[in-house]
Design a protein around this motif. Structure first.
Motif, PDB file in Angstrom:
ATOM      1  N   PRO A   1       0.831  -1.216   0.000  1.00  0.00           N
ATOM      2  CA  PRO A   1       0.000   0.000   0.000  1.00  0.00           C
ATOM      3  C   PRO A   1       0.862   1.261   0.000  1.00  0.00           C
ATOM      4  O   PRO A   1       1.856   1.338   0.711  1.00  0.00           O
ATOM      5  N   SER A   2       0.487   2.163  -0.800  1.00  0.00           N
ATOM      6  CA  SER A   2       1.270   3.408  -0.811  1.00  0.00           C
ATOM      7  C   SER A   2       0.669   4.360   0.210  1.00  0.00           C
ATOM      8  O   SER A   2      -0.508   4.320   0.509  1.00  0.00           O
ATOM      9  N   GLN A   3       1.509   5.197   0.733  1.00  0.00           N
ATOM     10  CA  GLN A   3       1.167   5.999   1.895  1.00  0.00           C
ATOM     11  C   GLN A   3       0.006   6.976   1.682  1.00  0.00           C
ATOM     12  O   GLN A   3      -0.861   7.075   2.508  1.00  0.00           O
ATOM     13  N   ASN A   4       0.010   7.639   0.570  1.00  0.00           N
ATOM     14  CA  ASN A   4      -0.966   8.715   0.437  1.00  0.00           C
ATOM     15  C   ASN A   4      -1.961   8.453  -0.692  1.00  0.00           C
ATOM     16  O   ASN A   4      -2.373   9.343  -1.400  1.00  0.00           O
ATOM     17  N   GLN A   5      -2.310   7.197  -0.826  1.00  0.00           N
ATOM     18  CA  GLN A   5      -3.243   6.866  -1.891  1.00  0.00           C
ATOM     19  C   GLN A   5      -4.648   6.793  -1.326  1.00  0.00           C
ATOM     20  O   GLN A   5      -4.898   6.144  -0.317  1.00  0.00           O
ATOM     21  N   ASP A   6      -5.555   7.473  -1.966  1.00  0.00           N
ATOM     22  CA  ASP A   6      -6.919   7.461  -1.475  1.00  0.00           C
ATOM     23  C   ASP A   6      -7.696   6.252  -1.960  1.00  0.00           C
ATOM     24  O   ASP A   6      -8.447   5.637  -1.220  1.00  0.00           O
ATOM     25  N   THR A   7      -7.510   5.983  -3.185  1.00  0.00           N
ATOM     26  CA  THR A   7      -8.291   4.870  -3.737  1.00  0.00           C
ATOM     27  C   THR A   7      -7.370   3.923  -4.475  1.00  0.00           C
ATOM     28  O   THR A   7      -6.277   4.269  -4.880  1.00  0.00           O
ATOM     29  N   VAL A   8      -7.890   2.744  -4.639  1.00  0.00           N
ATOM     30  CA  VAL A   8      -7.134   1.739  -5.376  1.00  0.00           C
ATOM     31  C   VAL A   8      -7.347   1.984  -6.862  1.00  0.00           C
ATOM     32  O   VAL A   8      -8.470   2.182  -7.312  1.00  0.00           O
TER      33      VAL A   8
ATOM     34  N   LEU B   1     -17.124  -0.770 -12.631  1.00  0.00           N
ATOM     35  CA  LEU B   1     -18.178   0.250 -12.705  1.00  0.00           C
ATOM     36  C   LEU B   1     -17.593   1.641 -12.600  1.00  0.00           C
ATOM     37  O   LEU B   1     -17.999   2.563 -13.279  1.00  0.00           O
ATOM     38  N   ASN B   2     -16.644   1.778 -11.707  1.00  0.00           N
ATOM     39  CA  ASN B   2     -15.861   2.991 -11.601  1.00  0.00           C
ATOM     40  C   ASN B   2     -14.598   2.624 -10.842  1.00  0.00           C
ATOM     41  O   ASN B   2     -14.323   1.441 -10.647  1.00  0.00           O
ATOM     42  N   GLU B   3     -13.886   3.606 -10.383  1.00  0.00           N
ATOM     43  CA  GLU B   3     -12.605   3.289  -9.763  1.00  0.00           C
ATOM     44  C   GLU B   3     -12.737   2.436  -8.503  1.00  0.00           C
ATOM     45  O   GLU B   3     -11.816   1.729  -8.119  1.00  0.00           O
ATOM     46  N   ASN B   4     -13.895   2.489  -7.860  1.00  0.00           N
ATOM     47  CA  ASN B   4     -14.026   1.803  -6.576  1.00  0.00           C
ATOM     48  C   ASN B   4     -14.930   0.573  -6.604  1.00  0.00           C
ATOM     49  O   ASN B   4     -15.095  -0.090  -5.587  1.00  0.00           O
TER      50      ASN B   4
ATOM     51  N   HIS C   1     -16.425  -3.619  -3.547  1.00  0.00           N
ATOM     52  CA  HIS C   1     -16.265  -2.191  -3.310  1.00  0.00           C
ATOM     53  C   HIS C   1     -14.906  -1.994  -2.655  1.00  0.00           C
ATOM     54  O   HIS C   1     -14.646  -2.507  -1.572  1.00  0.00           O
ATOM     55  N   PHE C   2     -14.033  -1.293  -3.369  1.00  0.00           N
ATOM     56  CA  PHE C   2     -12.667  -1.110  -2.879  1.00  0.00           C
ATOM     57  C   PHE C   2     -12.562   0.218  -2.163  1.00  0.00           C
ATOM     58  O   PHE C   2     -12.920   1.256  -2.714  1.00  0.00           O
ATOM     59  N   LYS C   3     -12.053   0.147  -0.955  1.00  0.00           N
ATOM     60  CA  LYS C   3     -11.764   1.380  -0.228  1.00  0.00           C
ATOM     61  C   LYS C   3     -10.272   1.428   0.016  1.00  0.00           C
ATOM     62  O   LYS C   3      -9.536   0.528  -0.387  1.00  0.00           O
ATOM     63  N   GLU C   4      -9.845   2.485   0.682  1.00  0.00           N
ATOM     64  CA  GLU C   4      -8.401   2.678   0.810  1.00  0.00           C
ATOM     65  C   GLU C   4      -7.709   1.459   1.396  1.00  0.00           C
ATOM     66  O   GLU C   4      -6.721   0.967   0.875  1.00  0.00           O
ATOM     67  N   LYS C   5      -8.247   0.963   2.487  1.00  0.00           N
ATOM     68  CA  LYS C   5      -7.582  -0.179   3.121  1.00  0.00           C
ATOM     69  C   LYS C   5      -8.525  -1.348   3.350  1.00  0.00           C
ATOM     70  O   LYS C   5      -8.331  -2.145   4.256  1.00  0.00           O
ATOM     71  N   SER C   6      -9.561  -1.365   2.560  1.00  0.00           N
ATOM     72  CA  SER C   6     -10.452  -2.503   2.756  1.00  0.00           C
ATOM     73  C   SER C   6     -11.201  -2.822   1.469  1.00  0.00           C
ATOM     74  O   SER C   6     -11.263  -2.014   0.555  1.00  0.00           O
ATOM     75  N   VAL C   7     -11.741  -3.996   1.438  1.00  0.00           N
ATOM     76  CA  VAL C   7     -12.560  -4.426   0.308  1.00  0.00           C
ATOM     77  C   VAL C   7     -13.843  -5.019   0.862  1.00  0.00           C
ATOM     78  O   VAL C   7     -13.815  -5.863   1.763  1.00  0.00           O
ATOM     79  N   TRP C   8     -14.953  -4.519   0.340  1.00  0.00           N
ATOM     80  CA  TRP C   8     -16.245  -5.123   0.664  1.00  0.00           C
ATOM     81  C   TRP C   8     -16.617  -6.053  -0.478  1.00  0.00           C
ATOM     82  O   TRP C   8     -16.448  -5.732  -1.644  1.00  0.00           O
ATOM     83  N   ASN C   9     -17.130  -7.203  -0.123  1.00  0.00           N
ATOM     84  CA  ASN C   9     -17.584  -8.138  -1.146  1.00  0.00           C
ATOM     85  C   ASN C   9     -18.985  -8.611  -0.794  1.00  0.00           C
ATOM     86  O   ASN C   9     -19.227  -9.111   0.298  1.00  0.00           O
ATOM     87  N   LEU C  10     -19.911  -8.374  -1.730  1.00  0.00           N
ATOM     88  CA  LEU C  10     -21.239  -8.954  -1.580  1.00  0.00           C
ATOM     89  C   LEU C  10     -21.363 -10.038  -2.629  1.00  0.00           C
ATOM     90  O   LEU C  10     -21.001  -9.833  -3.791  1.00  0.00           O
ATOM     91  N   LYS C  11     -21.869 -11.164  -2.204  1.00  0.00           N
ATOM     92  CA  LYS C  11     -21.903 -12.301  -3.121  1.00  0.00           C
ATOM     93  C   LYS C  11     -23.266 -12.948  -3.055  1.00  0.00           C
ATOM     94  O   LYS C  11     -23.828 -13.141  -1.976  1.00  0.00           O
ATOM     95  N   THR C  12     -23.791 -13.268  -4.210  1.00  0.00           N
ATOM     96  CA  THR C  12     -25.022 -14.037  -4.214  1.00  0.00           C
ATOM     97  C   THR C  12     -24.914 -15.064  -5.322  1.00  0.00           C
ATOM     98  O   THR C  12     -24.209 -14.861  -6.306  1.00  0.00           O
ATOM     99  N   GLY C  13     -25.581 -16.174  -5.127  1.00  0.00           N
ATOM    100  CA  GLY C  13     -25.461 -17.206  -6.146  1.00  0.00           C
ATOM    101  C   GLY C  13     -26.464 -18.311  -5.943  1.00  0.00           C
ATOM    102  O   GLY C  13     -27.175 -18.351  -4.940  1.00  0.00           O
ATOM    103  N   PHE C  14     -26.533 -19.166  -6.926  1.00  0.00           N
ATOM    104  CA  PHE C  14     -27.342 -20.359  -6.729  1.00  0.00           C
ATOM    105  C   PHE C  14     -26.715 -21.532  -7.460  1.00  0.00           C
ATOM    106  O   PHE C  14     -25.972 -21.385  -8.422  1.00  0.00           O
ATOM    107  N   VAL C  15     -27.000 -22.719  -6.921  1.00  0.00           N
ATOM    108  CA  VAL C  15     -26.514 -23.959  -7.512  1.00  0.00           C
ATOM    109  C   VAL C  15     -27.699 -24.908  -7.562  1.00  0.00           C
ATOM    110  O   VAL C  15     -28.345 -25.167  -6.546  1.00  0.00           O
ATOM    111  N   ARG C  16     -27.999 -25.384  -8.760  1.00  0.00           N
ATOM    112  CA  ARG C  16     -29.071 -26.378  -8.874  1.00  0.00           C
ATOM    113  C   ARG C  16     -28.494 -27.670  -9.443  1.00  0.00           C
ATOM    114  O   ARG C  16     -27.797 -27.650 -10.457  1.00  0.00           O
ATOM    115  N   ASN C  17     -28.756 -28.759  -8.755  1.00  0.00           N
ATOM    116  CA  ASN C  17     -28.317 -30.076  -9.216  1.00  0.00           C
ATOM    117  C   ASN C  17     -29.533 -30.914  -9.556  1.00  0.00           C
ATOM    118  O   ASN C  17     -30.460 -31.010  -8.749  1.00  0.00           O
TER     119      ASN C  17
END
Lengths: 618, 349
Positions: A13-20, A227-230, A271-287
């Protein structure tokens, strides 16, 4: 969530970076790497998987890893056994979604074609905290890969081989800076009419297998948008359908037929933030599985979210939750099952060479608490001299297996009062790496594990019913080595592995149980493999072998199956170009010495076979 | 063989072992004396096999088919029939293996055209094989038959004679084959020359086993709450006496001691699955019964008249090898030992 996309910027991580900066998001590091300190992991990328085009996940696991694969014939059910455990003790994920059948609690590796997958990782040992249900013996992580900024590319591939093998596949992809799409379609077909010695007949005549035809078709679609930088959105869809004539056991003339169809879809939002990443996941599996006229279907819906946070240069943390709703519509019962699980992972980087991970998970299924599973692991690169280093990996943890839907609800016999299986394990591994003219990697891992409340189906008169009866103790040693170098203008690489696995029943069904203190059925104590590859100017040759030791047919061990060793050989040329087209060619011979063998008792396996591969890519 | 010996042999062949009605004196082979233990094997594994026991020395030889023929039996062993100096090993996975009883060496087989063979009888130079036929989509067997093979050492099926559903034991007498039609409670009589069903007899229970004494054929038949023994006059092929015994939950497994006593396995089913060995004694027109042993997992029964002992096998849930428990006539345990997978019956010479 499991194969979490991870931004390269986090690693440094670089010191003064706001966004990834999203155009840097090209390095993908799964949770497997981030919080799996102390765990043994083995990975194959696309290039290595290419040698297994037209074959199944079961083949590469059997031939290239310490996993034993119980194969019921050519192209038939293939179930993994990690460290002496059963198929139901292996969690399988596709792009982070658990895809084991909820009714059977396991996966059939023969219907997970390599053609549909871009990367495979194997994790060994208990990882209930990191991966949840069924990760007792180990876990398998399959993924598709997303690339940005690569423009248009496409290809077709055709394979023709012995016993009526005729595999075709095609892909096309386009990616710009912010959009990526890739489509793959495939059809794999084999008549499987291989000759074998019919041991069940007077005079043991050589006959041709006449009921083992295999046909599989599928489509994989990956899409991703920056979608955009974040923010990034990724989706993947996989439909796979297999029709098989079920190869009868020698001596039987059954004509069973099985169709397996799977729909799997996943949507990830990052969703990427300066020092974190949020991940929302949804899915389905049908057998959907149809065996003759009996239908067994299930659908799983997933919704999950997690937050991966780099607290400081030394501390990282991930917190997440997942909800799963399963709807089972089986031939003998219908049921719903819901699960909620919470998990937390913490990583501490004590120094550049020493890191720790603490993983915790609690799952609740249909209102019942599964065992709480903690796991503690450490990676310590404790010795570095010039071109050499020694690394120690160690971990201790718990795992669990929730009784499957069939275990709980099968009518008749299902036992709703079953407890989850519970495991405890520890391992320690040492790896020596030396670089130079010759590059050496030599690793040795010792593990010890016990599984309590092991579920076993026992006959009760005309019904079978599962009970939490057995206790099983496993321990073993895994050796993994690689050596590469150059010989003149030739590059070569040798990989070797050996596994010793002792898996014994320590508590049986009753005092007369003859399985106590004996090796589990179909669990070889010794297994080994080796592969050498030489390359020059686009030409390559591969020779490989694998050995499977003696194994018993039943838990009390009166009948042992002989050990066997098979050899494969391949030649390839990948620099042929016609105009703008690349035309890689390859040829391979499997079971070069036409060895007569069975993996499971009286399940005929094919002798020598040839396979020719032609691809055209742009 | 003298008639008396013959009767003993037929009396002592338990479960669904049919009896011998021909045979000549000759030197004894390795397996000619003692007890053959039939191990059915596990469904889907086809590991049926035969063990040989010398009951005097207690020496047990495992897997004698594979040992003598250097190939696995590769089938589920449903029945062993000693007839015409040959042992017929009937596999319900679709074949009959024929071996020499003295050394167990393979003599031939019937391997094509069979579906789920159950038992066999010899008439002249023909083999008659009862077969459930294939399952249909709802696991019923509407196409059951008796297959005919010309040749005592096997060969091809020349004809399939349609019979009622799920034929079990067969008995050969004169020019006739008598068929136990287990699902539709019928006895069917086949003319062995014309190879057609010439008459049928309706019963009140499901016929499972035959057992001949002199000119009388006993039929062991099972209903939910009772077992019924019928006698058939072999001269006229008509029903004679009927003995109804209130033994509930009887299975098809029975052993005869040759002296009006029988040993039957019962199983209570859901939810307790209590199994028992029941001794039935028929005297005059009345029958009495007593429970000899109880347990779970009983799978086969035999009677050794040499030592007056009852052999009871236990499948141990097919998880591995089964066990055999030897009982005295009064039900006390003499010894227990391990045998093959799914032990289901005994052929006691």
């Amino acid at each position: 969530m499991f194969l979490l996309l991870w931004a390269i910027s986090f690693v440094a991580p670089s010191q003064n970076q706001d966004t990834v900066k999203l155009d840097q998001v090209e390095v993908y590091a799964p949770a497997l790497d981030r919080f799996a300190q102390g765990q043994k992991v083995l990975s194959w990328e696309k290039a290595e998987l290419n040698d297994y085009q037209g074959r199944s996940l079961g083949d590469i696991l059997q031939e290239q890893s310490p996993v034993f694969v119980r194969q019921y014939g050519a192209g038939m059910i293939a179930s993994p056994s990690f460290r002496g455990t059963s198929a139901g003790h292996t969690a399988v994920f596709w792009n982070g979604l658990p895809i084991n059948s909820p009714s059977l609690g396991q996966s059939d590796l023969s219907i997970l074609p390599i053609s549909a997958i871009d990367q495979v990782s194997l994790q060994f040992g208990n990882a209930g905290a990191l991966f949840g249900n069924e990760a007792i013996g180990g876990s398998i992580h399959l993924g598709t890969q997303t690339q940005f900024g690569k423009g248009f590319h496409a290809g077709i591939s055709q394979q023709i081989g012995s016993f009526g093998m005729f595999n075709s596949s095609a892909f096309a992809g386009f990616s710009s800076k912010n959009f990526s799409s890739k489509t793959k379609v495939y059809r794999e077909f084999s008549k499987n009419n291989f000759p074998y010695k019919d041991l069940g007949q007077h005079g043991t005549p050589e006959v041709k297998q006449d009921h083992a035809q295999f046909e599989q078709i599928g489509i994989v679609q990956d899409l991703a948008w920056n979608l955009n930088e974040n923010n990034q959105l990724k989706t993947a869809f996989w439909w796979n359908k297999t029709n098989r004539e079920v190869q009868p056991v020698i001596g039987s003339n059954t004509k069973d037929e099985q169709e397996d169809q799977a729909f799997r879809a996943v949507i990830d939002y990052f969703h990427f933030k300066e020092k974190s990443v949020w991940n929302l996941k949804t899915g389905f599996v049908r057998n959907e599985q149809t065996f003759n006229s009996s239908e067994n279907n299930s659908t799983q819906y997933f919704i999950a979210g997690d937050w991966d946070h780099q607290i400081s240069t030394k501390w990282a943390s991930k917190l997440g939750a997942r909800y799963t709703l399963t709807k089972g519509d089986l031939s003998t019962y219908q049921t719903d099952d819901d699960r909620i699980e919470l998990y937390q992972s913490t990583k501490f980087l004590a120094s550049e060479n020493l890191s720790f991970a603490l993983n915790l998970r609690q799952l609740v299924y249909s209102g019942t608490f599964a065992p709480f599973t903690p796991n503690l692991g450490m990676d310590w690169s404790f010795w570095n001299r010039n071109s050499q280093s020694l690394q120690l990996k160690t971990s201790i943890g718990k795992g669990f297996k929730v009784p499957t839907l069939n275990d709980r609800f099968w009518n008749p016999g299902g036992n709703p009062d079953l407890l989850p299986e519970e495991s405890l394990s520890g391992e320690i591994g040492l790896t020596w790496i030396k670089t130079g003219n010759l590059n050496w990697t030599q690793g040795l891992t010792f593990y010890k594990m016990s599984v309590n409340n092991w579920i076993i189906w026992l006959p009760k008169g005309s019904f079978w019913t599962p009970e939490n009866i057995k206790k099983v103790d496993n321990q073993g040693i895994e050796y993994q080595g690689s050596l590469d170098g150059s010989f003149g203008t030739w590059d070569w690489k040798l990989t070797t592995s050996y596994t010793y696995s002792k898996a014994v029943t320590t508590k049986g069904t009753d005092e007369n149980d003859q399985s106590v203190s004996k090796q589990l059925p179909y669990t070889p104590q010794h297994q080994a493999n080796a592969k050498i590859r030489i390359e020059k100017n686009g030409y390559s040759a591969i020779a490989s072998t694998f050995y499977v030791g003696e194994r018993s047919v039943t838990a009390d061990n009166p009948r042992m199956m002989p050990s066997f060793q098979l050899f494969n050989f391949g030649l390839a040329y990948d620099k042929l170009e016609i105009g703008m087209l690349q035309v890689p060619l390859s040829f391979q011979i499997n079971n070069v010495f036409d060895t007569d063998y069975q993996v499971l008792y009286l399940r005929a396996m094919p002798g020598r076979s040839f396979q020719f591969n032609l691809s055209i890519t742009i | 063989m003298k008639l008396n010996q013959l009767l003993w042999a037929s009396a002592l062949i338990s479960v669904s072992f049919a009896c011998s009605d021909s045979g000549e004196e000759k030197p004894l082979g390795k397996y000619d004396n003692g007890i053959l233990i039939m191990n059915e094997g596990n469904f889907g594994t086809n590991d049926g096999e035969v063990y040989h026991l010398n009951q005097n020395t207690e020496e047990l030889l495992p897997n004698i088919f594979e040992a003598e023929n250097l190939r696995p039996f590769a089938g589920l062993l449903e029945d062993i029939v000693l007839e015409a100096d040959r042992l017929y090993l009937v596999a319900n996975t679709g074949k009959v293996e024929i071996v020499n009883p003295a050394d167990f060496k393979s003599l031939g087989a019937v391997s094509a055209e069979l579906d789920q063979p159950r038992s066999l009888a010899v008439n002249g130079s023909k083999l008659f094989i009862s077969d459930y036929g294939p399952y249909n989509a709802s696991y019923a067997t509407p196409d059951s038959y008796v297959a005919v093979v010309n040749g005592l050492d096997g060969g091809v099926v020349s004809k399939k004679i349609e019979v009622s559903n799920k034929p079990e034991d067969l008995f050969s007498h004169g020019n006739f084959i008598i068929v136990a039609g287990s699902e539709e409670n019928k006895i069917e009589i086949i003319d062995a020359t014309q190879e057609v069903v010439v008459s049928t007899i309706d019963l009140e229970a499901s016929p499972k086993q035959f057992y001949a004494v002199g000119n009388v054929l006993w039929i062991y038949a099972v209903a939910t709450d009772e077992v019924i023994f019928y006698t058939v006059n072999l001269s006229s092929l008509t029903l004679g006496n009927t003995y109804t015994v209130p033994v509930a939950n009887a299975t098809s497994r029975i052993a005869f001691d040759g002296d009006d006593e029988m040993y039957v396995l019962t199983s209570s089913g859901w939810p307790d699955y209590n199994d028992a060995v029941v001794n039935i004694d028929i005297e005059g027109s009345s029958a009495t019964f007593t429970e000899l042993m109880t347990g779970s997992g009983f799978y086969g029964i035999g009677y050794d008249h040499n030592l007056d002992q009852v052999y009871v096998s236990n499948s141990n849930g097919f998880q591995g090898n089964g066990t055999v428990t030897v009982l005295s006539e009064t039900g006390s345990v003499v010894r227990t030992f391990e045998v093959g997978r799914g032990p289901s019956g005994f052929l006691i010479y």
